[in-house]
Design a protein around this motif. Structure first.
Motif, short mmCIF file in Angstrom:
data_model
loop_
_atom_site.label_atom_id
_atom_site.label_comp_id
_atom_site.label_asym_id
_atom_site.label_seq_id
_atom_site.Cartn_x
_atom_site.Cartn_y
_atom_site.Cartn_z
N GLY A 1 0.85 -1.28 -0.01
CA GLY A 1 0.17 0.01 -0.24
C GLY A 1 0.82 1.25 0.06
N MET A 2 0.29 2.18 0.64
CA MET A 2 0.81 3.89 0.46
C MET A 2 1.71 3.91 2.11
N ASN A 3 2.74 4.45 1.83
CA ASN A 3 3.43 4.52 3.29
C ASN A 3 4.04 5.92 3.38
N VAL A 4 3.61 6.92 4.09
CA VAL A 4 4.41 7.95 4.17
C VAL A 4 5.28 7.94 5.28
N PHE A 5 6.46 8.74 5.23
CA PHE A 5 7.40 8.80 6.05
C PHE A 5 7.20 9.98 6.80
N PRO A 6 6.52 10.14 7.93
CA PRO A 6 5.89 11.34 8.54
C PRO A 6 7.22 12.16 9.18
N ILE A 7 8.06 11.29 9.98
CA ILE A 7 9.07 12.21 10.90
C ILE A 7 8.32 13.18 11.64
N VAL A 8 7.25 13.19 12.07
CA VAL A 8 6.72 14.03 13.28
C VAL A 8 6.81 13.50 14.58
N LEU A 9 7.70 13.99 15.26
CA LEU A 9 8.28 13.48 16.25
C LEU A 9 8.18 14.13 17.56
N PHE B 1 10.44 15.20 23.42
CA PHE B 1 10.31 15.17 24.94
C PHE B 1 9.78 13.95 25.50
N ASP B 2 9.08 13.22 24.56
CA ASP B 2 8.53 12.04 25.16
C ASP B 2 9.30 10.77 25.09
N GLN B 3 10.56 11.11 24.53
CA GLN B 3 11.51 9.91 24.42
C GLN B 3 12.02 9.22 25.97
N LYS B 4 12.02 8.07 26.11
CA LYS B 4 12.11 7.50 27.47
C LYS B 4 13.70 7.32 27.19
N ILE B 5 14.38 8.15 28.18
CA ILE B 5 15.88 8.14 28.25
C ILE B 5 16.42 7.15 29.09
N PHE C 1 28.53 2.70 25.14
CA PHE C 1 27.65 3.70 24.77
C PHE C 1 26.42 3.36 25.49
N PHE C 2 25.53 4.77 25.63
CA PHE C 2 24.08 4.52 26.14
C PHE C 2 23.09 3.75 25.21
N VAL C 3 22.48 2.98 25.63
CA VAL C 3 21.38 2.32 24.79
C VAL C 3 20.45 3.49 24.29
N GLY C 4 20.34 3.30 22.94
CA GLY C 4 19.22 4.36 22.36
C GLY C 4 20.12 5.82 22.08
N VAL D 1 17.31 9.66 12.77
CA VAL D 1 17.95 9.50 13.86
C VAL D 1 17.09 9.70 15.24
N ASP D 2 16.23 10.99 14.99
CA ASP D 2 15.19 11.05 15.69
C ASP D 2 14.11 9.92 15.97
N PHE D 3 13.56 9.51 14.87
CA PHE D 3 12.91 8.24 14.66
C PHE D 3 13.33 7.24 15.56
N LEU D 4 14.51 6.86 15.30
CA LEU D 4 15.19 5.64 15.89
C LEU D 4 15.46 6.01 17.52
N LYS D 5 15.70 7.36 17.99
CA LYS D 5 15.74 7.55 19.36
C LYS D 5 14.24 7.30 19.94
N MET D 6 13.21 7.61 19.25
CA MET D 6 11.90 7.33 20.10
C MET D 6 11.90 6.07 20.45
#
Length: 487
Positions: free
Chosen positions: A242-250, A253-257, A278-281, A400-405
């Motif tokens: 199907g159709m897949n939009v890469f939004p990157i709307v992140l 500040f909700d990221q779990k550190i 290294f730190f995980v994430g 990278v931000d997507f992966l951090k989330m």
């Protein structure tokens, strides 16, 4: 709540809160950039160039409505015949003929003879209302698509057009249906007629542009009455899923550190990183010129992660997976066993095959399916030839931000040095966005090359400031104190 004072007494007057209802499309990524989907019980205009995906977007909206949200639909086309449309949509994993037989979807092709319209001297859409009303009652439809609606009104009087479009949009709202109306992109105005965008509550633009001989589809929400929405252009792909939009709307500040650490696989390097790795994430950049050992560090990190039973996605943009596995054996790093165990999955593609955004979208699809804990990109600088460095940096930052989330640890290599940064300032942007930056370099002393390694930065931890010798041999990777005479 609004407070007023009446007869010396305070009384609370509640104001009614109105909230725009949303109709989810089920299209991956789109409901994120639209903050919930299309406006429910209102018309949406989808405008775009030929081949941009307007019909596909509309049909998936309809199919997802039936399968995922139990909302039947009507699809009326003014260009393609129903048989052609069924054939074109057959690539999707839906049984459209069965849905039609079950009266979940009504498909109809309306043919308007423009010559007859011109001879009559007038035209209205009462006939369309009759056909639509019958189709809605037949299927109890909640979703409507009018595909290539502008073909009905070409070369007609502008005043008549304005009146008829108002009638159509009002009629759809009165029927409480969520509608999509598609139209071709115009030259002077947004659409060929220049009217629909002023009447519609929501306007979406699809484009299919070719840059450097590479085609890229993009989507943008131009306006959305009564709702916030993402304003930028976003890439999307159309494939068998199907159709897949890469939004990157992140919302970072909700990221779990996490404070948990992950080892690099090189003991002396971990010592340079507060003895813990290294730190995980986190995001890690391994930079240096060709031949300094960037891929060796990445491969060592992959092996270490797999030894801890962490799944890795190894993305290669230079050498093929089999070549990498063979080359790493020469320095004592065996990856083949982890591939067989399913702990390492490879993504391999030449950068020139498609745009950078599409590479990342495919990688994102693999991430959603395989759920890796570690992502390795080697090298990202090969992708920079596909567009301006500023675009690459922006896209890479968002990825990278997507992966951090998702708290995925990412390590990538780049041909970046202090010298390249002085010549190309955008390289500094790539190094500044990461959590840890490790620099590899070459020194020439007494006609011999000496590899060096240093930790340029590592956020949130004490790390070594030393420049040390980086040794690659058949025994593996070693890090030693650098001879003072070589500095």
């Amino acid at each position: 709540m609004m407070n007023t004072i009446m007869n010396g007494k305070e009384s609370a007057v509640k104001t009614q809160e109105y909230k725009l209802l949303k109709c989810p499309t089920g299209i991956k990524g789109f409901d994120e950039i639209s903050f919930g989907g299309l406006p429910r019980n209102r018309p949406t205009l989808v405008v775009g160039t030929i081949g941009s995906g307007k019909t596909f977007f509309s049909m998936e909206f309809l199919l997802n409505g039936v399968i995922r949200y139990n909302e039947t639909g009507v699809f009326m086309t003014f260009e393609e015949k129903t048989e052609e449309l069924i054939t074109n949509v057959s690539s999707l994993k839906y049984n459209l003929p069965q849905l039609i037989n079950d009266k979940k979807i009504h498909l109809e092709h309306l043919l308007i003879n423009q010559n007859e319209v011109h001879e009559a001297g007038k035209y209205n859409i009462d006939g369309l209302f009759v056909r639509l009303d019958l189709a809605i009652k037949k299927t109890k439809a909640k979703r409507i698509v009018l595909d290539s609606m502008d073909t009905l009104f070409l070369n007609l009087d502008k005043k008549m057009l304005t009146a008829e479009f108002h009638r159509l949009f009002t009629w759809l709202k009165d029927r409480n249906v969520s509608a999509i109306i598609t139209a071709e992109l115009g030259d002077t105005f947004l659409t060929r007629l220049g009217l629909e965008e002023n009447i519609a509550d929501c306007v979406i633009e699809l484009t299919n542009r070719v840059i450097n001989q590479i085609s890229t589809r993009r989507i943008r929400i131009i306006k959305y009455r009564g709702s916030n929405h993402a304003n930028n252009e976003y890439p999307f792909i159309i494939d068998a899923n199907g159709m897949n939009v890469f939004p990157i709307v992140l919302r970072l500040f909700d990221q779990k550190i996490l404070s948990k650490r992950i080892f690099s696989g090189i003991k002396k390097l971990d010592e340079m990183l507060d003895n813990k790795g290294f730190f995980v994430g986190s995001s890690i950049l391994i930079s240096g010129t060709a031949g300094t050992g960037k891929t060796s560090i990445v491969s060592s990190f992959a092996k270490s992660a797999c030894n801890e039973n962490s799944k890795c996605l190894f993305c290669l943009f230079e050498e093929a997976p089999n070549q990498l596995i063979r080359n790493m054996l020469s320095i004592g790093i065996s990856l083949d066993e982890f591939v067989k165990d399913g702990l390492i999955e490879f993504y391999y593609a030449r950068p020139s095959l498609q745009d950078l955004e599409l590479h990342f979208m495919e990688i994102k699809e693999i991430i959603e399916k395989t759920k890796p804990m570690v992502i390795l990109l080697d090298p990202v600088t090969n992708l920079m030839t596909e567009g301006p460095n500023s675009d690459v940096r922006s896209m890479l930052t968002r990825f990278v931000d997507f992966l951090k989330m998702k708290n995925i640890t990412v390590m990538f290599t780049a041909a970046i040095t202090l010298g390249s940064i002085s010549q190309n300032p955008s390289d500094e942007g790539i190094s500044s966005m990461v959590d840890t930056w490790i620099m590899l370099d070459d020194l020439v002393f007494d006609k011999k090359r000496t590899r060096t390694i240093s930790v340029m930065k590592s956020r949130g931890m004490i790390h070594s400031k030393d420049v040390r010798e980086f040794i690659i041999s058949t025994n593996g990777i070693e890090i030693a104190k650098l001879d003072a005479n070589k500095k």
